[in-house]
Design a protein around this motif. Structure first.
Motif, PDB file in Angstrom:
ATOM      1  N   LEU A 216       0.824  -1.209   0.000  1.00 53.77           N
ATOM      2  CA  LEU A 216       0.000   0.000   0.000  1.00 53.77           C
ATOM      3  C   LEU A 216       0.854   1.253   0.000  1.00 53.77           C
ATOM      4  O   LEU A 216       0.580   2.205  -0.748  1.00 53.77           O
ATOM      5  CB  LEU A 216      -0.921  -0.009   1.220  1.00 53.77           C
ATOM      6  CG  LEU A 216      -1.933   1.137   1.321  1.00 53.77           C
ATOM      7  CD1 LEU A 216      -2.915   1.082   0.156  1.00 53.77           C
ATOM      8  CD2 LEU A 216      -2.682   1.075   2.641  1.00 53.77           C
ATOM      9  N   ALA A 217       1.896   1.284   0.826  1.00 46.62           N
ATOM     10  CA  ALA A 217       2.769   2.469   0.876  1.00 46.62           C
ATOM     11  C   ALA A 217       3.508   2.661  -0.440  1.00 46.62           C
ATOM     12  O   ALA A 217       3.725   3.795  -0.876  1.00 46.62           O
ATOM     13  CB  ALA A 217       3.761   2.330   2.032  1.00 46.62           C
ATOM     14  N   ALA A 218       3.878   1.551  -1.077  1.00 50.34           N
ATOM     15  CA  ALA A 218       4.576   1.662  -2.360  1.00 50.34           C
ATOM     16  C   ALA A 218       3.684   2.263  -3.427  1.00 50.34           C
ATOM     17  O   ALA A 218       4.148   3.002  -4.299  1.00 50.34           O
ATOM     18  CB  ALA A 218       5.068   0.284  -2.799  1.00 50.34           C
ATOM     19  N   SER A 219       2.368   1.986  -3.374  1.00 49.17           N
ATOM     20  CA  SER A 219       1.453   2.489  -4.403  1.00 49.17           C
ATOM     21  C   SER A 219       0.854   3.850  -4.056  1.00 49.17           C
ATOM     22  O   SER A 219       0.485   4.600  -4.944  1.00 49.17           O
ATOM     23  CB  SER A 219       0.327   1.475  -4.639  1.00 49.17           C
ATOM     24  OG  SER A 219      -0.411   1.283  -3.445  1.00 49.17           O
ATOM     25  N   SER A 220       0.768   4.160  -2.760  1.00 46.08           N
ATOM     26  CA  SER A 220       0.048   5.379  -2.357  1.00 46.08           C
ATOM     27  C   SER A 220       0.887   6.376  -1.581  1.00 46.08           C
ATOM     28  O   SER A 220       0.435   7.495  -1.336  1.00 46.08           O
ATOM     29  CB  SER A 220      -1.170   4.998  -1.496  1.00 46.08           C
ATOM     30  OG  SER A 220      -2.024   4.148  -2.200  1.00 46.08           O
ATOM     31  N   GLY A 221       2.051   5.994  -1.130  1.00 52.03           N
ATOM     32  CA  GLY A 221       2.904   6.915  -0.393  1.00 52.03           C
ATOM     33  C   GLY A 221       2.311   7.314   0.946  1.00 52.03           C
ATOM     34  O   GLY A 221       1.613   6.541   1.613  1.00 52.03           O
ATOM     35  N   ALA A 222       2.565   8.563   1.346  1.00 47.53           N
ATOM     36  CA  ALA A 222       2.126   9.050   2.655  1.00 47.53           C
ATOM     37  C   ALA A 222       0.609   9.111   2.780  1.00 47.53           C
ATOM     38  O   ALA A 222       0.082   9.164   3.889  1.00 47.53           O
ATOM     39  CB  ALA A 222       2.731  10.428   2.920  1.00 47.53           C
ATOM     40  N   ALA A 223      -0.109   9.111   1.658  1.00 47.78           N
ATOM     41  CA  ALA A 223      -1.576   9.145   1.714  1.00 47.78           C
ATOM     42  C   ALA A 223      -2.129   7.934   2.453  1.00 47.78           C
ATOM     43  O   ALA A 223      -3.199   8.004   3.054  1.00 47.78           O
ATOM     44  CB  ALA A 223      -2.156   9.201   0.303  1.00 47.78           C
TER      45      ALA A 223
END
Length: 421
Positions: A216-223
């Motif tokens: 999830l972090a890889a695809s969306s970052g800090a969001a």
């Protein structure tokens, strides 16, 4: 009837809640830190199938677990209703509050998301949102009853299966004691075995959630982090509504002063915060009732029954979770889809009490999301932060339990007075 009979016989499992939260945090941080580096793609090649495998293991437990718990919950609720006038008065209040809770969750969470939109995140690979499963009233009514319950179960059609099990359990209450008891033991055994299986799945939750968080972090970052914080606040606010609603219930129906009720309930609320367990808060709730001059016979009957069958915040917060999961997955919900979720939230709440918070989260929100046609992958991530909204769940439930007890006691005293006259 022993009010906690089936709950007391369910196997105890240990859920690594802090480790699961730690796994999510580690996955999010690692995904953010690696960013677009060359190290990330090889890690994702491992994390994506690992997370998908763990989600599939989690999903396979939901339907049989819900079937077993729902059947035993309805049987025990029906048995409680035959325990006398006080039991019927208690169950009437419980059913009314739970129905209101489910409806409030279905109405309020879309409003909250419209006023305070969730941060947009990119869906993990291979989790495309399906089309709306319940687009209209005719489809909704048609989806309530299965043509073949086994086919419906095989197709993951959660709503008709739940309706069938509820009807089946209700019909079983009309049987003679011996066949009813044998059926109850069968479904109790099914639920107990599935709790053991889900305990095994949740034992490796730190690893599965780590993989999901990294993806999830890889695809969306800090969001992704912003979405989780946003989720906690919005879902907890639904529970806070019923926490606050307990005070006017105690004042109007229970006829207790606001200050007296607030002072009496505070120690039980402290225990609820520290233990996150309504059952562990039972002695403190009994003490609160004594301070409120509730008859001992009332509190010693109503509170164990409430702890066994009643979670006031559950339907509202569980529907809220499913609606938020739809938002994360980019799945648009129709009014009929939300209505399906509300119905499932109300029915299944009778079968998911007296379980560890994480198990209850999966057993409660999974069927609601499935009935709405919502992808289940967001639940695999949200379960890691459930211990934070669960504080509000427990405090709200404990406060409402004491408020309902005071209301039942007032009704019992008025009935006794009328009888004397």
């Amino acid at each position: 009837m022993n009010q906690t009979s089936s709950a007391g016989r369910m196997p105890e499992i240990r859920v690594p809640g802090m480790l699961t939260l730690g796994g999510l945090i580690a996955g999010l941080i690692l995904g953010l830190a690696l960013g677009d580096t060359a190290v990330l793609p090889p890690l994702l090649a491992i994390a994506e199938p690992l997370g998908a495998f763990w989600l599939k293991a989690l999903k396979m437990t939901i339907l049989p677990l819900v079937i077993g718990l729902l059947f035993t919950g309805i049987i025990e609720t029906a048995a409680a209703a035959h325990a006398g006038a006080m039991a019927r008065r208690t169950l009437g209040l419980i059913v009314g509050v739970l129905a209101a809770s489910a409806v409030v969750g279905g109405l309020l969470m879309p409003v909250l998301l419209a006023l305070f939109p969730a941060p947009e995140i990119a869906m993990p690979q291979g989790t495309a949102a399906p089309g709306s499963a319940l687009p209209g009233l005719g489809d909704f009514l048609g989806s309530l009853l299965p043509t073949n319950v086994f086919t419906a179960a095989a197709d993951d059609a959660m709503l008709p299966v739940i309706v069938f099990v509820a009807l089946f359990a209700t019909a079983a209450t009309r049987l003679a004691e011996e066949p009813r008891r044998q059926l109850s033991l069968l479904f109790e055994g099914l639920a107990g075995a599935m709790i053991v299986v889900i305990g095994w799945v949740l034992a490796v939750a730190p690893l599965g959630v780590f993989a999901l968080g990294l993806t999830l972090a890889a695809s969306s970052g800090a969001a992704a982090i912003g979405a989780l914080a946003h989720y906690i606040v919005l879902v907890a606010s639904l529970g806070a509504l019923f926490l606050l609603g307990a005070y006017p219930l105690a004042m109007t129906v229970g006829r207790k002063g606001l200050g007296a009720f607030a002072r009496a309930i505070l120690p039980a609320q402290v225990v609820a915060i520290s233990t996150q367990s309504s059952l562990a808060s039972l002695p403190a709730m009994l003490a609160s009732c004594r301070k409120l001059d509730v008859e001992t016979t009332t509190s010693e009957f109503v509170l164990p029954l409430a702890v066994t069958l009643f979670r006031a915040t559950g339907p509202a917060m569980n529907v809220g979770v499913a609606i938020y999961a739809a938002q994360l997955a980019g799945h648009e919900l129709t009014p009929m889809a939300i209505a399906a979720g509300v119905l499932v939230a109300f029915v299944t709440t009778f079968g998911t009490v007296s379980l560890p918070g994480t198990v209850s989260f999966i057993a409660s929100t999974g069927p609601i999301a499935a009935a709405m046609g919502v992808p289940l992958w967001p639940l695999g991530i949200l379960v890691a932060v459930e211990m934070l909204p669960d504080i509000m769940r427990t405090v709200g439930n404990v406060t409402m339990d004491v408020a309902v007890t005071s209301a039942v006691d007032t009704g019992a005293q008025e009935t006794s007075t009328e009888t004397l006259h």
